[in-house]
Structure formats: structure tokens, C-alpha cells
Design a protein around this motif. Structure first.
Motif, PDB file in Angstrom:
ATOM      1  N   ASP A   1    -122.604 -35.169 -61.255  1.00  0.00           N
ATOM      2  CA  ASP A   1    -121.934 -34.104 -60.240  1.00  0.00           C
ATOM      3  C   ASP A   1    -122.124 -32.542 -60.689  1.00  0.00           C
ATOM      4  O   ASP A   1    -121.424 -32.150 -61.886  1.00  0.00           O
ATOM      5  N   ALA A   2    -122.722 -32.069 -59.954  1.00  0.00           N
ATOM      6  CA  ALA A   2    -122.834 -30.394 -60.481  1.00  0.00           C
ATOM      7  C   ALA A   2    -121.530 -29.752 -60.215  1.00  0.00           C
ATOM      8  O   ALA A   2    -121.635 -28.595 -60.794  1.00  0.00           O
ATOM      9  N   TRP A   3    -120.500 -30.342 -59.660  1.00  0.00           N
ATOM     10  CA  TRP A   3    -119.144 -29.856 -59.391  1.00  0.00           C
ATOM     11  C   TRP A   3    -118.250 -30.304 -60.492  1.00  0.00           C
ATOM     12  O   TRP A   3    -117.048 -29.767 -60.139  1.00  0.00           O
ATOM     13  N   ASN A   4    -118.646 -31.053 -61.682  1.00  0.00           N
ATOM     14  CA  ASN A   4    -117.749 -31.517 -62.359  1.00  0.00           C
ATOM     15  C   ASN A   4    -117.330 -30.150 -63.250  1.00  0.00           C
ATOM     16  O   ASN A   4    -118.085 -29.193 -63.289  1.00  0.00           O
ATOM     17  N   PRO A   5    -115.961 -30.215 -63.571  1.00  0.00           N
ATOM     18  CA  PRO A   5    -115.660 -28.854 -64.343  1.00  0.00           C
ATOM     19  C   PRO A   5    -116.602 -28.435 -65.815  1.00  0.00           C
ATOM     20  O   PRO A   5    -116.678 -27.242 -65.653  1.00  0.00           O
ATOM     21  N   LYS A   6    -117.114 -29.433 -66.216  1.00  0.00           N
ATOM     22  CA  LYS A   6    -118.089 -29.217 -67.361  1.00  0.00           C
ATOM     23  C   LYS A   6    -119.389 -28.570 -67.155  1.00  0.00           C
ATOM     24  O   LYS A   6    -119.990 -27.751 -67.500  1.00  0.00           O
ATOM     25  N   SER A   7    -119.693 -29.032 -65.871  1.00  0.00           N
ATOM     26  CA  SER A   7    -121.279 -28.693 -65.183  1.00  0.00           C
ATOM     27  C   SER A   7    -121.054 -27.282 -64.896  1.00  0.00           C
ATOM     28  O   SER A   7    -121.712 -26.196 -65.045  1.00  0.00           O
ATOM     29  N   VAL A   8    -119.841 -27.012 -64.211  1.00  0.00           N
ATOM     30  CA  VAL A   8    -119.381 -25.691 -63.676  1.00  0.00           C
ATOM     31  C   VAL A   8    -119.393 -24.412 -64.690  1.00  0.00           C
ATOM     32  O   VAL A   8    -119.858 -23.556 -64.722  1.00  0.00           O
ATOM     33  N   ARG A   9    -118.811 -25.054 -65.802  1.00  0.00           N
ATOM     34  CA  ARG A   9    -118.562 -24.177 -66.959  1.00  0.00           C
ATOM     35  C   ARG A   9    -120.066 -23.837 -67.802  1.00  0.00           C
ATOM     36  O   ARG A   9    -120.210 -22.785 -67.826  1.00  0.00           O
ATOM     37  N   ALA A  10    -120.740 -24.869 -67.789  1.00  0.00           N
ATOM     38  CA  ALA A  10    -122.051 -24.634 -68.541  1.00  0.00           C
ATOM     39  C   ALA A  10    -123.082 -23.818 -67.499  1.00  0.00           C
ATOM     40  O   ALA A  10    -123.771 -22.972 -68.049  1.00  0.00           O
ATOM     41  N   ALA A  11    -122.696 -23.737 -66.334  1.00  0.00           N
ATOM     42  CA  ALA A  11    -123.675 -23.146 -65.499  1.00  0.00           C
ATOM     43  C   ALA A  11    -123.233 -21.757 -65.196  1.00  0.00           C
ATOM     44  O   ALA A  11    -124.277 -20.856 -64.864  1.00  0.00           O
ATOM     45  N   MET A  12    -122.192 -21.203 -65.737  1.00  0.00           N
ATOM     46  CA  MET A  12    -121.886 -19.917 -65.894  1.00  0.00           C
ATOM     47  C   MET A  12    -121.823 -19.164 -64.665  1.00  0.00           C
ATOM     48  O   MET A  12    -122.465 -17.971 -64.429  1.00  0.00           O
ATOM     49  N   GLY A  13    -121.569 -19.798 -63.448  1.00  0.00           N
ATOM     50  CA  GLY A  13    -121.488 -19.119 -62.309  1.00  0.00           C
ATOM     51  C   GLY A  13    -122.836 -19.163 -61.511  1.00  0.00           C
ATOM     52  O   GLY A  13    -122.807 -19.001 -60.196  1.00  0.00           O
ATOM     53  N   ALA A  14    -123.643 -19.853 -62.093  1.00  0.00           N
ATOM     54  CA  ALA A  14    -125.086 -19.840 -61.419  1.00  0.00           C
ATOM     55  C   ALA A  14    -124.920 -21.039 -60.041  1.00  0.00           C
ATOM     56  O   ALA A  14    -125.578 -20.829 -59.185  1.00  0.00           O
ATOM     57  N   THR A  15    -124.069 -22.008 -60.332  1.00  0.00           N
ATOM     58  CA  THR A  15    -123.931 -22.910 -59.018  1.00  0.00           C
ATOM     59  C   THR A  15    -123.318 -22.185 -57.882  1.00  0.00           C
ATOM     60  O   THR A  15    -123.204 -22.679 -56.841  1.00  0.00           O
TER      61      THR A  15
END
Length: 257
Positions: free
Chosen positions: A152-166
Motif C-alpha cells: 500500500d502506497a499509504w502505508n505509514p512506512k511508504s508515506v515516510r519514505a516518500a518524503m511528501g512525494a505521494t
């Protein structure tokens, strides 16, 4: 600030699981940088939960004032409660509930060429997915599509790694049955990253759907069958392959330069 309601607390706990993020259409952003980026995006914020430590730094205080200026609902929580609600050990005293954007593939707009849509085929690590999103946004990709089986792109870990990109890059879930006609209609060639693939063509296609695959298995048989060609990165060292996030970054740079 008023205290967090029971409904809001329950929602925060539910949003740890993907099925509830999908049902509610909501996600959680943690930390000062993430909440800053969310506030600066076009995504809506349901509410923000903050403890006293959020205002311990000038940047934190400025964020609280900015949230108030934008009439965002602020809820007060204790340090202990915030740690139980957060996914990280150090949430910096603040987290926000935001709305997952709607609109599907129609959100992806091709405004200039060369254009690249990054397609992610069953990548499992949220850090890899977030890094791919961050790189895609930084290099100017038009959007990111997550095929079934992708974390999931909205997984908290994904969101953190994206650094605001999503929060800025269109991120869409779609299967090939929906994606393939859209790509054809919009004039995209499908290049799949795979072992033994040929070099990226020069000049690159004006519109490319670049597919990167699972960390272990690579691209699926269905993806390989739909690709116009399989591309790879010549390796001069002893490594047999690159991390999917590194490979995706190199290939996107080649296609967008």
C-alpha cells in the motif's frame, strides 16, 4: 485545542491496517516534515493530533500556527498517548489524518514529453515503494501506478519514505485490464525492467510506462507479455542485480533526461 475524541482515536488505530485505510479512504502522516508537506499539498486533512512536544522547536511552533491559520482541526493528546497511536518511536509530537485522493487513472496528466508513468508490479517493501515515489516525483514522472500485489502506497512506512512525494504525485491502484487500454489510448510504450534486458532505447519513447517488479521475483509473466520490450542496466561489477528502487531511479533518469 480540544482533546482527541474516541471516534478519532479509534480511527487512528484502525488506519494501521490496509483494509481500513481502503475502507475509510484515509491515511496517517507522522512527524513535522510529513505534516508540513501534507498541509502544503492539495490533499485534505481531517484532523491533526499534537502533543506538547510539537511546539518545542521553532519549526514545530510554526507548523502549529500554520495549521491554525488554515483552520485545520487540532486535537491535543499526551506524549504517552501519541506514542501508542504512532507507527514510529519518535513521531515528533504530531500526526495527521489525510484523505486518500480519488480519481483513478484520470488523475495522471501528461503535460510534457518525454513523459514517464512508473508502474510498480508487486513490490513488497514499503520503503522501496516510498523511495520509488520520491524519485519519480523528483525526476518529473507523470504518475505512479501500483499493480495488484504491491504494498500500500499509504502505508505509514511508504508515506515516510516518500518524503511528501505521494501528496504531490498522482498515485493510483490499477490492474492491467484497466491500465493497458489507458496506456494505449494515451500513446504509451511499455518498457519492463528485467534481468537480461536490453539498454534503454535512444532516443527514448515520447511516452513510456516503465514497469519495475518484485524484489525477488521481478516482473510477472503477465507484465512481461504486455511489454513492448524488456530493458535493463548494464552492470560492470560482480553484482547480479540492483535494488528495485535504485534500478527504477536509473531507468527513470535515462528516460526523462
Amino acid at each position: 485545542m480540544r482533546v482527541l475524541t474516541r471516534r478519532e482515536e479509534r480511527l487512528l488505530r484502525l488506519l494501521r491496517q490496509r483494509k481500513h485505510r481502503e475502507t475509510e479512504g484515509r491515511f496517517v502522516a507522522e512527524g513535522i516534515r510529513a505534516v508540513e508537506d501534507l498541509l502544503g499539498s492539495e490533499l485534505s486533512i481531517d484532523f491533526v493530533a499534537a502533543s506538547s512536544s510539537a511546539g518545542d522547536t521553532p519549526r514545530g511552533r510554526a507548523l502549529i500556527h500554520a495549521l491554525l491559520d488554515h483552520s485545520v482541526t487540532l486535537r491535543e493528546v499526551s506524549e504517552v498517548e501519541l506514542r501508542t497511536l504512532a507507527d514510529t518511536e519518535s513521531p515528533q509530537g504530531i500526526l495527521a489524518v489525510g484523505a486518500v485522493p480519488e480519481g483513478g487513472l484520470a488523475r495522471i496528466r501528461v503535460e510534457r514529453e518525454p513523459a514517464v508513468v512508473l508502474v510498480v508490479d508487486a513490490v513488497q517493501d514499503p520503503g522501496n515503494l516510498g523511495t520509488l515515489a520520491r524519485t519519480a516525483e523528483a525526476l518529473g514522472a507523470a504518475g505512479l501506478v501500483c499493480l495488484p500485489g504491491t504494498v500500500d502506497a499509504w502505508n505509514p512506512k511508504s508515506v515516510r519514505a516518500a518524503m511528501g512525494a505521494t501528496f504531490r504525485l498522482p498515485v493510483v491502484d490499477a490492474a492491467w485490464d484497466e491500465l493497458a487500454p489507458w496506456l494505449e489510448q494515451n500513446g504509451f510504450q511499455v518498457l519492463a525492467s528485467g534481468t537480461g534486458g536490453e539498454a534503454v532505447p535512444e532516443p527514448a519513447p515520447a511516452r513510456t510506462a516503465l514497469v519495475v517488479g518484485n524484489e525477488g521475483a521481478g516482473i510477472s509473466a503477465d507484465t512481461r507479455a504486455r511489454a513492448h520490450r524488456v530493458v535493463g542496466i548494464p552492470l560492470r561489477g560482480r553484482a547480479e542485480s540492483l535494488n528495485v528502487a535504485a534500478a527504477g531511479a536509473i531507468l527513470m533518469h535515462q528516460l526523462l533526461r
